[in-house]
Design a protein around this motif. Sequence first.
Motif, PDB file in Angstrom:
ATOM      1  N   VAL A 222      27.988  41.583  43.271  1.00 40.74           N
ATOM      2  CA  VAL A 222      27.594  40.642  42.224  1.00 40.74           C
ATOM      3  C   VAL A 222      26.371  41.139  41.480  1.00 40.74           C
ATOM      4  O   VAL A 222      26.291  41.052  40.242  1.00 40.74           O
ATOM      5  CB  VAL A 222      27.335  39.240  42.831  1.00 40.74           C
ATOM      6  CG1 VAL A 222      26.588  38.354  41.846  1.00 40.74           C
ATOM      7  CG2 VAL A 222      28.641  38.593  43.224  1.00 40.74           C
TER       8      VAL A 222
ATOM      9  N   VAL B  87      33.787  36.173  38.880  1.00 43.39           N
ATOM     10  CA  VAL B  87      33.439  36.781  40.164  1.00 43.39           C
ATOM     11  C   VAL B  87      32.208  36.098  40.766  1.00 43.39           C
ATOM     12  O   VAL B  87      32.169  35.827  41.978  1.00 43.39           O
ATOM     13  CB  VAL B  87      33.195  38.292  40.001  1.00 43.39           C
ATOM     14  CG1 VAL B  87      32.640  38.889  41.287  1.00 43.39           C
ATOM     15  CG2 VAL B  87      34.491  39.008  39.614  1.00 43.39           C
TER      16      VAL B  87
ATOM     17  N   PHE C 269      38.423  32.505  46.460  1.00 36.80           N
ATOM     18  CA  PHE C 269      39.313  33.196  45.527  1.00 36.80           C
ATOM     19  C   PHE C 269      40.554  32.349  45.231  1.00 36.80           C
ATOM     20  O   PHE C 269      40.978  32.221  44.075  1.00 36.80           O
ATOM     21  CB  PHE C 269      39.724  34.550  46.103  1.00 36.80           C
ATOM     22  CG  PHE C 269      40.719  35.298  45.254  1.00 36.80           C
ATOM     23  CD1 PHE C 269      40.295  36.054  44.174  1.00 36.80           C
ATOM     24  CD2 PHE C 269      42.080  35.226  45.522  1.00 36.80           C
ATOM     25  CE1 PHE C 269      41.203  36.733  43.380  1.00 36.80           C
ATOM     26  CE2 PHE C 269      42.997  35.898  44.738  1.00 36.80           C
ATOM     27  CZ  PHE C 269      42.556  36.661  43.659  1.00 36.80           C
TER      28      PHE C 269
END
Length: 213
Positions: A18, A111, A167
């Motif tokens: 990230v 993300v 996810f």
Amino acid sequence: MSPSPEPRWPAIIALVGVYLLIADLPDHVRLMPHWVSAAATALAILPMALLVFGGPTAPRLRAERGAVIAVAALVLVYAVTMLAVLIANIVAGSSPLSGLRLLSSSVVVWVCNIVGFGLLYWQVDGGGPAGRARRHRPDWLFPQAGAGAAVESGWRPVFVDYLYLAFSTATAFSTTDASPLTPRAKLLMMSEAAISLVTMVVVASRAINVLAN
């Protein structure tokens, strides 16, 4: 306190990933200096590294839980703020970003949404790794809990299970694996699905439209 054998390296890899994505953002949508992102990443990784190399103790577990939750919240605030900036630019028709950059920025938001909520799920469910080791009441019911002999004795979810849960929620906008058992678990999943839906419908679709033209 029973030591938790749960590995921390998947969470560390997710945090570093990230950070690298945020560092690659164009200046138009970057909301903080590089050193702030780096410091926040180090803040979350340090207590996990201490647990790995020094062993689990009550103070270290508390420090890890507090640091990870704080950094996860910061990642999510960053993602939502960046999403708001992108949408404002799209609505005003003044976005300085190309279609490719707009698409890549939407991927960063998506993300960040997944990793941020994955970290929260990991630390919230049953009181975090330490709480799950002591069999605290879970916030999610994983299918392995009722699989009997199909899974190893004493199975407990680890970070990868929560990353998959995040996810799935961001992709399907619903439960696909683990079922939420508590109100806070349902509210967290609702929030993640809402952020993901806006990201895909507004920003990503606009980026694809710009690229197509």
